[in-house]
Structure formats: structure tokens, C-alpha cells
Design a protein around this motif. Structure first.
Motif, PDB file in Angstrom:
ATOM      1  N   ILE A 237     -56.308  15.331  41.486  1.00  0.00           N
ATOM      2  CA  ILE A 237     -55.932  15.536  40.089  1.00  0.00           C
ATOM      3  C   ILE A 237     -56.645  14.492  39.239  1.00  0.00           C
ATOM      4  N   GLN A 238     -57.299  14.938  38.188  1.00  0.00           N
ATOM      5  CA  GLN A 238     -57.975  14.030  37.258  1.00  0.00           C
ATOM      6  C   GLN A 238     -57.067  13.753  36.065  1.00  0.00           C
ATOM      7  N   THR A 239     -56.968  12.475  35.695  1.00  0.00           N
ATOM      8  CA  THR A 239     -56.209  12.101  34.504  1.00  0.00           C
ATOM      9  C   THR A 239     -57.047  11.189  33.638  1.00  0.00           C
ATOM     10  N   THR A 240     -56.720  11.142  32.362  1.00  0.00           N
ATOM     11  CA  THR A 240     -57.395  10.235  31.440  1.00  0.00           C
ATOM     12  C   THR A 240     -56.411   9.832  30.349  1.00  0.00           C
ATOM     13  N   GLY A 241     -56.621   8.639  29.798  1.00  0.00           N
ATOM     14  CA  GLY A 241     -55.782   8.194  28.697  1.00  0.00           C
ATOM     15  C   GLY A 241     -54.521   7.468  29.108  1.00  0.00           C
ATOM     16  N   ILE A 242     -54.387   7.101  30.380  1.00  0.00           N
ATOM     17  CA  ILE A 242     -53.212   6.365  30.839  1.00  0.00           C
ATOM     18  C   ILE A 242     -53.654   5.367  31.908  1.00  0.00           C
ATOM     19  N   ALA A 243     -53.111   4.155  31.839  1.00  0.00           N
ATOM     20  CA  ALA A 243     -53.484   3.101  32.772  1.00  0.00           C
ATOM     21  C   ALA A 243     -52.921   3.381  34.159  1.00  0.00           C
ATOM     22  N   GLU A 244     -53.627   2.896  35.175  1.00  0.00           N
ATOM     23  CA  GLU A 244     -53.205   3.140  36.557  1.00  0.00           C
ATOM     24  C   GLU A 244     -51.796   2.627  36.823  1.00  0.00           C
ATOM     25  N   SER A 245     -51.482   1.413  36.369  1.00  0.00           N
ATOM     26  CA  SER A 245     -50.167   0.834  36.645  1.00  0.00           C
ATOM     27  C   SER A 245     -49.052   1.642  35.998  1.00  0.00           C
ATOM     28  N   VAL A 246     -49.282   2.088  34.768  1.00  0.00           N
ATOM     29  CA  VAL A 246     -48.267   2.889  34.074  1.00  0.00           C
ATOM     30  C   VAL A 246     -48.090   4.234  34.774  1.00  0.00           C
ATOM     31  N   ALA A 267     -52.547   8.418  46.426  1.00  0.00           N
ATOM     32  CA  ALA A 267     -53.605   7.414  46.337  1.00  0.00           C
ATOM     33  C   ALA A 267     -54.178   7.439  44.928  1.00  0.00           C
ATOM     34  N   TYR A 268     -54.479   6.266  44.398  1.00  0.00           N
ATOM     35  CA  TYR A 268     -54.980   6.129  43.033  1.00  0.00           C
ATOM     36  C   TYR A 268     -56.414   5.611  43.075  1.00  0.00           C
ATOM     37  N   ARG A 269     -57.285   6.258  42.318  1.00  0.00           N
ATOM     38  CA  ARG A 269     -58.675   5.798  42.237  1.00  0.00           C
ATOM     39  C   ARG A 269     -59.042   5.622  40.770  1.00  0.00           C
ATOM     40  N   PRO A 270     -58.799   4.426  40.223  1.00  0.00           N
ATOM     41  CA  PRO A 270     -59.093   4.194  38.802  1.00  0.00           C
ATOM     42  C   PRO A 270     -60.581   4.003  38.553  1.00  0.00           C
ATOM     43  N   SER A 271     -61.021   4.369  37.378  1.00  0.00           N
ATOM     44  CA  SER A 271     -62.390   4.141  36.937  1.00  0.00           C
ATOM     45  C   SER A 271     -62.365   3.953  35.428  1.00  0.00           C
ATOM     46  N   LEU A 272     -63.523   3.725  34.850  1.00  0.00           N
ATOM     47  CA  LEU A 272     -63.593   3.566  33.396  1.00  0.00           C
ATOM     48  C   LEU A 272     -63.259   4.861  32.669  1.00  0.00           C
ATOM     49  N   GLY A 274     -60.870   7.111  33.763  1.00  0.00           N
ATOM     50  CA  GLY A 274     -59.506   7.554  33.985  1.00  0.00           C
ATOM     51  C   GLY A 274     -59.056   7.225  35.388  1.00  0.00           C
ATOM     52  N   VAL A 275     -58.032   7.934  35.856  1.00  0.00           N
ATOM     53  CA  VAL A 275     -57.483   7.712  37.188  1.00  0.00           C
ATOM     54  C   VAL A 275     -57.471   9.033  37.941  1.00  0.00           C
ATOM     55  N   GLU A 276     -58.123   9.052  39.094  1.00  0.00           N
ATOM     56  CA  GLU A 276     -58.072  10.224  39.962  1.00  0.00           C
ATOM     57  C   GLU A 276     -56.940  10.029  40.959  1.00  0.00           C
ATOM     58  N   LEU A 277     -56.083  11.040  41.075  1.00  0.00           N
ATOM     59  CA  LEU A 277     -54.971  11.005  42.008  1.00  0.00           C
ATOM     60  C   LEU A 277     -55.286  11.869  43.212  1.00  0.00           C
ATOM     61  N   ARG A 278     -54.821  11.405  44.373  1.00  0.00           N
ATOM     62  CA  ARG A 278     -54.954  12.190  45.598  1.00  0.00           C
ATOM     63  C   ARG A 278     -53.582  12.276  46.239  1.00  0.00           C
ATOM     64  N   LEU A 279     -52.972  13.453  46.179  1.00  0.00           N
ATOM     65  CA  LEU A 279     -51.684  13.696  46.806  1.00  0.00           C
ATOM     66  C   LEU A 279     -51.914  14.396  48.135  1.00  0.00           C
ATOM     67  N   SER A 280     -51.312  13.861  49.198  1.00  0.00           N
ATOM     68  CA  SER A 280     -51.540  14.411  50.540  1.00  0.00           C
ATOM     69  C   SER A 280     -50.219  14.578  51.269  1.00  0.00           C
ATOM     70  N   ALA A 281     -50.198  15.562  52.159  1.00  0.00           N
ATOM     71  CA  ALA A 281     -49.052  15.779  53.036  1.00  0.00           C
ATOM     72  C   ALA A 281     -49.566  16.302  54.363  1.00  0.00           C
ATOM     73  N   VAL A 282     -48.868  15.959  55.445  1.00  0.00           N
ATOM     74  CA  VAL A 282     -49.260  16.372  56.784  1.00  0.00           C
ATOM     75  C   VAL A 282     -48.073  17.034  57.466  1.00  0.00           C
ATOM     76  N   GLY A 283     -48.351  18.064  58.219  1.00  0.00           N
ATOM     77  CA  GLY A 283     -47.293  18.732  58.968  1.00  0.00           C
ATOM     78  C   GLY A 283     -47.312  20.221  58.744  1.00  0.00           C
ATOM     79  N   PRO A 284     -46.503  20.942  59.506  1.00  0.00           N
ATOM     80  CA  PRO A 284     -46.496  22.402  59.375  1.00  0.00           C
ATOM     81  C   PRO A 284     -46.055  22.890  58.002  1.00  0.00           C
ATOM     82  N   ASP A 285     -45.275  22.060  57.294  1.00  0.00           N
ATOM     83  CA  ASP A 285     -44.793  22.444  55.966  1.00  0.00           C
ATOM     84  C   ASP A 285     -45.535  21.694  54.861  1.00  0.00           C
TER      85      ASP A 285
END
Length: 471
Positions: A237-246, A267-272, A274-285
Motif C-alpha cells: 500500500i502506498q501512502t503520502t502526506g503522513i509521517a511514518e511514526s504517526v 512493515a514500513y518503508r519510508p521515503s521522501l 511517502g511511506v510504503e506499507l507491506r501487510l503480510s499473513a501466513v497460513g491456510p487462512d
């Protein structure tokens, strides 16, 4: 005696007899006489489930250690393997040193079932990966006739009658290695088996490595690891306009209070930009788990999220402008063309982008954009009044429905108590009205300029949105 000496230890479980171990206290590939661990030089590790084989990635090249080049192979391969059900144990980087390559390979083969290297397969004397594998696995190097003939054809097509001796080195392969045909370059990839471990050697050129991974390695993974789990699910997920900590604070609260199931990692990957988010889940569900988590965080993300294939906000701006049949122009001062550059970097931008004016000097703001000189004298070039006039002038001069203007103090000098370094004003003109905003950005000159360009694009995206968000 060579620093790599034969014998001296019991076979490593699962690998079989690897006769080499390094002396002088550096590293030993030997199981101790008592116990099942790997000795004091190896950390205790919980076993990796058979359904989730582990992989170690090794990138090779002096230029990676010196900082001359940033490694892009490791991150690309990590994403590739994670998407295919592998646990990436670690990414190692070593130089073009045969001893260092041997040590890295030895360490990796003990720790996991698959090792993939990039680099060191070329024709020059500093390409030592083949030699390192030969020494570690006690496999003599032999010339592969088919590979040599392929190299000869390749060089003839380039006007060389004979294969240069150095290039012929690329046909010297460890005995028993399977050739992976490189459709994008000269050096072939190689696949080897060591007990129940697999070793894959790939060229370091990113395009060649990626081509081999997709055309040669991918299909073999199903043969080598048929029972591996494929239950990893990931959403970017790409975001912009909000700080990573917030953003992190709000997301964690939403996940905890919104009834999202356990097992979701963020997982958070900040850059100049914005902040790219990586949401992950493991398992059959995993898929259902992620869906519930996304529902829980949707209200938090909605004001800042944007979804485009390229991950660049400029693509969203152009799509929204095209949907409204609006043409756009830009007027830039401190960003010096960065906004226009971002827009024109997207293929097909000419459908809506008309052009831009870099009005760096105050006289250009007046002569080309129609900003009254009195306003510049009274309010300054970095002001509400001036950026509104710049946007209005760009729209009029280039016959655009929408225009954005940027003027600020990028630094390192030029700041005053009332207009400090990092202060940037933005103006926007559209058929629906005119607006202006000011922001104070942190960082050096490059950071201020990059953040300013991203903010200008964010405002353009909002203006072109049929249902613009607040803010």
C-alpha cells in the motif's frame, strides 16, 4: 598447504561430506564430535519447517562493498522467493575475493536448503564464483562444449572471429553443474546439488539475473521443493502526506481495536515521497486474515492511500486528470522542474500534460507568468499571493484547465526568521477555484525539493479527484 584444507570433520547432516573447512579459526564446516549443533561458531537455530524451505541470497562484487553501486539484486530476489513460499534467511554481500565467497557459501549451505548467488560469473580475472564453488564442493572445473560453442556464436555475431581467451573462462563449469541458458547475456547461470541442498549461480547484471530467475529458476523450484507452502499473502500500500511514526501509531491502534485477527505483520518503508506499507499473513487462512486486517485499517489509510501500478503518485494524477478531461501545466521555482519531470516520466503523460515553466528568477515570474512585480516586492517570492499568481499565469499561458505552482526556500542559505529554510508555498488553479498552502519541510536542499514535488503532486491529485478528501 592451501588455506582450504581437506578432511577434518564429520559430514554435515543433509549435505553429506563437504571435505573443506577453513583453518586458522575463521570458520569450520564440521560437526563437533558430541552434540548435534554446528559448533560454537554457529548460532542455535530452530528448524525451518519442510513446507517452508529457507534460502540465503549472496550478492558478489567489490563495487557493492565500496558503495559505488547499490545492490538491487538482493531485494528483488527476496521479493521473488517470498512470493513463492520461501523463508529468506539472510542476504549476504561479499567482494570479488575467492576466499570470502567460499566462506559465504559454506555458511549459507549449512543454514538453508537453497543458496542463490549473483555476480562473479563473467570473463575477467576478478570473477571468481565458479572457482570458489569448485573448491568448496571439490568439483573440478571442466570446459562445457555447448557453452563454449554458444559463446563463439555470440562473439562472431559481434564481429570477432575467435573467442577471446578471457571469454572462454565462462565455459569453465564445476563438474555436474546444470546450465541455465542466459537469453540476455553471455555468462550462463548454473545449478548444482549438494546433498539435499541446491546451489544456483546467476550473473550479477540485474536484467540477466531477473530473466534467468523467471525463465529458468522458477520452474525448477517446483521440481526441487514440490511440498513447499504457498500460503504467504502480501499486500503493498502506498501512502503520502503522513509521517511514518504517526501512521504506525494509528495503524497499530486500529489493528488492536478493530478486531483484526492475529498473525498480520506490518512493515514500513519510508521515503521522501511517502511511506510504503507491506501487510503480510501466513497460513491456510492468510487471505481472509489480510482482508479483515485491511478492513480494520481502511479508515486510517483512506486520506493518504493511493493505488497505482507503478507506485508513483504522478500516475494517479495523470489518470484523474484524464478522467476529467483536464489539461495540466506547472510553474516551478525551487523545485526547478522536478514536478514536470515526475509527470513526464509516466508513459502517456502527453494526453494531459501540456508543459511547465521554471520561473526561478523573479523577473521570469513576472515576464512569463504575469506575477505583478509589486507583489514580489511586498510579499516576497515565497508567499501566498505569488504562488496563486504563478499558478494562474501558467494555466493562462499554456491554456491548461489546471496548474500547480511551487516557490520556496530550499536552502542551505536564503532563509530568514519569517521565511526559514524549508518553507515552501504551493498554489493551485482549477476550474473549481484557487487554493494555496504552505509547508515547512525538514532535511537538506535535495530533501526539501523532493518533498515539495511530492506535495505538489498530492495537491494535484486531490484537485482532480471527483470526490476530494479533506485536508
Amino acid at each position: 598447504m592451501d588455506r582450504l584444507s581437506r578432511g577434518g570433520g564429520r559430514p554435515i547432516p543433509g549435505i553429506g561430506p563437504l571435505p573443506h573447512h577453513l583453518l586458522h579459526g575463521r570458520l569450520r564446516l564440521a560437526v563437533p564430535e558430541h552434540g548435534d549443533g554446528f559448533g560454537p561458531s554457529w548460532p542455535m537455530m530452530s528448524p525451518v519447517p519442510m513446507g517452508s524451505p529457507s534460502v540465503v541470497l549472496i550478492t558478489i562484487g567489490d563495487e557493492l562493498l565500496s558503495g559505488e553501486r547499490v545492490d538491487s539484486n538482493g531485494p528483488w530476489m527476496a521479493r521473488f522467493f517470498q512470493a513463492r513460499g520461501f523463508a529468506v534467511r539472510e542476504i549476504l554481500t561479499v567482494g570479488d575475493d575467492e576466499e570470502a565467497i567460499v566462506e559465504a557459501l559454506a555458511r549459507a549451505l549449512v543454514r538453508c536448503r537453497l543458496v542463490v548467488t549473483t555476480g562473479g560469473l563473467g570473463p575477467t580475472s576478478d570473477d571468481r564464483t565458479r572457482e570458489a564453488v569448485s573448491r568448496l564442493l571439490v568439483l573440478p572445473l571442466r570446459e562445457d562444449e555447448a557453452v563454449r560453442e554458444g559463446l563463439e556464436r555470440r562473439y562472431r555475431e559481434r564481429g570477432l572471429l575467435a573467442l577471446p581467451p578471457r571469454a572462454r573462462r565462462m565455459a569453465q563449469l564445476p563438474e555436474g553443474a546444470e546450465v541455465l541458458v542466459n537469453g540476455r547475456g553471455a555468462a550462463p547461470g548454473l545449478a548444482l546439488k549438494a546433498g539435499n541442498r541446491r546451489l544456483v549461480l546467476l550473473p550479477g547484471v540485474p536484467g540477466e539475473m531477473q530473466g534467468l530467475m523467471e525463465s529458468e529458476v522458477d520452474s525448477r523450484l517446483d521440481q526441487w521443493f514440490p511440498q513447499r507452502s504457498r500460503s504467504l499473502r502480501t499486500v503493498l500500500i502506498q501512502t503520502t502526506g503522513i509521517a511514518e511514526s504517526v501512521l504506525a501509531e494509528r495503524l497499530e491502534f486500529a489493528l488492536a481495536e478493530g478486531g483484526a485477527p492475529a498473525g498480520v505483520t506490518v512493515a514500513y518503508r519510508p521515503s521522501l515521497r511517502g511511506v510504503e506499507l507491506r501487510l503480510s499473513a501466513v497460513g491456510p487462512d492468510a487471505e481472509e486474515t489480510l482482508a479483515q486486517a485491511l478492513l480494520a485499517v481502511a479508515p486510517v489509510l483512506e486520506p493518504y492511500r493511493y493505488d497505482v501500478v507503478s507506485g508513483d503518485l504522478a500516475e494517479l494524477v495523470l489518470d484523474r486528470l484524464a478522467a476529467r478531461q483536464w489539461k495540466v501545466a506547472v510553474a516551478e521555482s525551487c523545485t526547478g522542474g522536478l514536478v514536470a519531470g515526475r509527470l513526464t516520466a509516466v508513459p502517456g503523460s502527453s494526453r494531459v500534460f501540456l508543459g511547465g515553466i521554471v520561473a526561478y528568477h523573479d523577473e521570469v515570474k513576472s515576464s512569463l507568468l504575469g506575477v505583478p512585480e509589486e507583489w514580489i516586492r511586498t510579499h516576497g517570492a515565497v508567499s501566498d499571493q505569488v504562488v496563486r499568481a504563478m499558478a494562474r499565469g501558467a494555466a493562462k499561458r499554456l491554456s491548461a484547465q489546471v496548474a500547480v505552482a511551487v516557490s520556496g526556500v530550499a536552502g542551505p542559505g536564503g532563509g530568514t526568521p519569517t521565511k526559514p529554510v524549508g518553507l515552501v508555498w504551493f498554489g493551485l488553479h482549477s476550474p473549481e477555484g484557487e487554493w494555496s498552502w504552505s509547508e515547512r519541510f525538514s532535511g537538506g536542499r535535495d530533501e526539501v525539493r523532493e518533498r515539495s514535488a511530492q506535495y505538489a503532486l498530492q495537491r494535484l491529485a486531490d484537485a482532480a479527484n471527483p470526490d476530494p478528501r479533506e485536508g
